[in-house]
Design an enzyme around this catalytic site. Structure first.
Site, mmCIF file in Angstrom:
data_model
loop_
_atom_site.group_PDB
_atom_site.id
_atom_site.type_symbol
_atom_site.label_atom_id
_atom_site.label_comp_id
_atom_site.label_asym_id
_atom_site.label_seq_id
_atom_site.Cartn_x
_atom_site.Cartn_y
_atom_site.Cartn_z
ATOM 1 C CE1 TYR A 73 -10.469 21.668 -0.165
ATOM 2 C CE2 TYR A 73 -8.734 23.387 0.446
ATOM 3 C CZ TYR A 73 -9.317 22.417 -0.722
ATOM 4 O OH TYR A 73 -8.768 22.397 -2.022
ATOM 5 C CG PHE A 125 6.982 0.053 -9.001
ATOM 6 C CD1 PHE A 125 7.025 -1.066 -9.067
ATOM 7 C CD2 PHE A 125 5.862 0.632 -9.301
ATOM 8 C CE1 PHE A 125 5.690 -2.015 -8.803
ATOM 9 C CE2 PHE A 125 4.479 0.139 -9.016
ATOM 10 C CZ PHE A 125 4.652 -1.382 -8.980
ATOM 11 C CG ASP A 216 10.246 4.604 -5.286
ATOM 12 O OD1 ASP A 216 9.491 4.346 -4.261
ATOM 13 O OD2 ASP A 216 9.854 4.041 -6.562
ATOM 14 C CB ALA A 218 7.688 1.900 -1.689
ATOM 15 C CE LYS A 259 3.946 -0.307 -2.714
ATOM 16 N NZ LYS A 259 3.265 0.721 -3.520
HETATM 17 N N1 F0G Z 1 7.448 2.634 -6.108
HETATM 18 C C1 F0G Z 1 7.686 1.613 -5.783
HETATM 19 C C2 F0G Z 1 8.975 1.136 -5.635
HETATM 20 C C3 F0G Z 1 6.557 0.681 -5.685
HETATM 21 O O1 F0G Z 1 6.564 -0.585 -5.560
HETATM 22 C C4 F0G Z 1 5.324 1.431 -6.036
HETATM 23 C C5 F0G Z 1 3.943 0.575 -5.932
HETATM 24 C C6 F0G Z 1 5.289 2.644 -6.307
HETATM 25 C C7 F0G Z 1 6.336 3.511 -6.325
HETATM 26 C C8 F0G Z 1 3.904 3.433 -6.656
HETATM 27 O O2 F0G Z 1 3.163 3.491 -5.574
HETATM 28 O O3 F0G Z 1 1.131 2.005 -5.867
HETATM 29 O O4 F0G Z 1 1.222 3.725 -4.035
HETATM 30 O O5 F0G Z 1 0.994 4.588 -6.424
HETATM 31 N N2 F0G Z 1 3.817 -0.737 -5.989
HETATM 32 C C9 F0G Z 1 2.832 -1.609 -5.882
HETATM 33 C C10 F0G Z 1 3.187 -3.139 -5.949
HETATM 34 C C11 F0G Z 1 1.655 -1.230 -6.736
HETATM 35 O O6 F0G Z 1 2.461 -3.910 -6.071
HETATM 36 O O7 F0G Z 1 4.411 -3.171 -5.805
HETATM 37 P P1 F0G Z 1 1.615 3.423 -5.363
#
Ligand code: F0G
Length: 461
Positions: A73, A125, A216, A218, A259
């Site tokens: 945990y 996003f 951000d 991703a 991603k």
């Molecule tokens: N920021 C960006 C630039 C994203 O593309 C996404 C998710 C998120 C934040 C949120 O992340 O899904 O893990 O909670 N993009 C996906 C898409 C869902 O299809 O582009 P998450």
């Protein structure tokens, strides 16, 4: 001429059968789903390009990590393995696991924003935009003008418009701006990269006005590949060096690891300075919403797979092949004269539905209409990144007009091959030939926020 496809830099040792339904079956399925592709079953989609998020194929090393997962945990070995990988790659002291990107947003944004404040990004996003609104603050997009001209070839179309950013800060007052966020790559503008120079300039503005700067992240690995490819200063730098420098300019990052982390579930929240008060608050928020701060909503096995995936996702050979997939699809579309965001971005091909379907106005959702047509045509599932996704003005309830109407074909990592992409290109060409017959859609039901996931639609006759 279509470019040469770069061979997969891996062998396949586990497979999943996919089936294609008949056209009649697909027409019935999409009708039953109220013309919302999020309500289709995965098994009813032949080539699923809905998202590149959480849909990648894990490697044998990652699956081995799943077996090694330590499920303590508090203070699990898998947490320390993930912490070590995160600190090594990003150069930040504090690395908080969370269950996905929006969890990082949910934990972080209420600590920076409240009613009366603004958050500014090159482009939010949709979940990030929603989390800003949920704090009572308002999001403002501030992308360079080239992003809005899909046919205009320019490098780094995802950049922040830094002149506009500074003007916005002066207009609203620096104390009203809770955070500035650079989204890499700029998903909503077509997976378009942001240059290092642009990040440096944004960071300098944040410093000048004492505003927290967040990335951000991703698709940070894809963004770094573009920096190496297109920003001459970085031609001879390694991916590791470029990533370190990128993050050195920010104070914090949120990251959906689904991603470039190549895991099916996971995320990170990073803070450069472990001693900042923000970290204490993040831990408290995390315990409330995500779980204890050494697992943050993830199983030990998830953290172990991510610790491995973070390194696989930044491998330059892998990234060359991956961006090559988008370039291959793009070159086939170019041959056929199908308008899309060029140069092609990192995680998908964004078709300019406004150009293909000029007779459908924004409030009848041209990109959504194209998405539905592609499903009917070949069982391909993709999604709308346009007015349908953007939704309504939170203050007036009026339908917003998006800067662009994209049908996004997002490519999962290590999943589909050249033959699949040929089917995708052929389907788009077939649909474009009967574009004039395609009609718009109207919404018959929608929830107040992030409506596109749940709304029901019907065709306009
Ligand atoms: N920021 C960006 C630039 C994203 O593309 C996404 C998710 C998120 C934040 C949120 O992340 O899904 O893990 O909670 N993009 C996906 C898409 C869902 O299809 O582009 P998450």
């Amino acid at each position: 001429m279509a470019m040469r496809y770069i061979p997969e830099p891996f062998r396949i040792k586990m497979v999943e059968t996919i089936k294609v339904l008949t056209r009649e079956e697909r027409e019935q399925k999409i009708k039953d789903a109220q013309y919302n592709v999020f309500k289709l079953k995965g098994e009813d989609c032949y080539i699923d390009l809905l998202t590149d998020s959480g849909t990648g194929a894990m490697s044998h090393d990652q699956w081995a990590g799943i077996m090694r997962g330590d499920e303590a945990y508090a203070g699990a070995n898998s947490y320390f393995n993930l912490l070590k990988a995160g600190q090594d790659i990003f150069g930040y002291e504090y690395i908080q696991p969370v269950h996905q990107g929006r969890a990082a947003e949910k934990v972080l944004l209420p600590l920076l924003l409240c009613e009366g404040k603004f958050a500014i990004s090159n482009m939010f996003f949709d979940t990030t935009r929603a989390h800003v609104i949920l704090t009572g603050a308002r999001p403002i997009d501030c992308v360079v003008a080239e992003a809005k001209q899909p046919a205009a070839r320019a490098p780094f179309k995802g950049n922040m418009d830094n002149a506009k950013l500074e003007a916005l800060i002066k207009e609203k007052g620096a104390d009203k701006i809770g955070v500035i966020i650079t989204t890499i790559t700029n998903n909503s503008a077509g997976g378009q990269p942001v240059s290092m120079q642009n990040i440096r300039e944004t960071a300098a503005i944040c410093k000048k006005y004492n505003i927290p700067y967040c990335i951000d992240a991703a698709r940070y690995a894809e963004n770094s590949f573009f920096i190496k490819r297109d920003e001459p200063e970085f031609k001879n730098k390694s991916m590791r060096e470029i990533i370190r420098e990128t993050f050195s300019y920010a104070d914090m990052f949120t990251l959906s690891a689904k991603k470039d982390g190549i895991v099916n579930m996971g995320g990170l929240l990073g803070v450069k300075d472990e001693k900042s008060k923000l970290v204490t608050d993040i831990k408290a928020q995390c315990i409330n919403y995500e779980g204890f701060y050494t697992y943050g909503g993830l199983a030990g096995r998830d953290m172990e797979a991510l610790a491995v995936g973070l390194y696989e996702g930044i491998d330059e050979d892998f990234l060359r092949y991956r961006i090559g997939q988008m370039e291959y699809i793009s070159s086939r579309l170019e041959d056929a004269g199908i308008a899309h965001q060029v140069p092609v971005g990192g995680h998908g091909v964004f078709i300019d539905a406004a150009a293909m379907l000029p007779h459908i106005p924004y409030n009848e959702f041209p990109a959504q209409a194209l998405v539905i047509e592609l499903y009917k045509e070949a069982g391909i599932r993709c999604c709308d990144i346009g007015s349908y996704m953007l939704g309504n003005n939170p203050d007036t309830g009026e339908q917003l007009k998006s800067e662009f109407e994209f049908a996004r074909m997002a490519v999962p990592r290590r999943v589909y091959t050249q033959a699949h992409f040929d089917i995708v290109a052929d389907a788009l060409i077939a649909v474009s030939k009967r574009a004039k017959e395609i009609k718009g859609y109207r919404i018959t039901w929608e929830p107040p926020i992030l409506r596109h996931f749940q709304a029901s639609l019907e065709p306009i006759r």
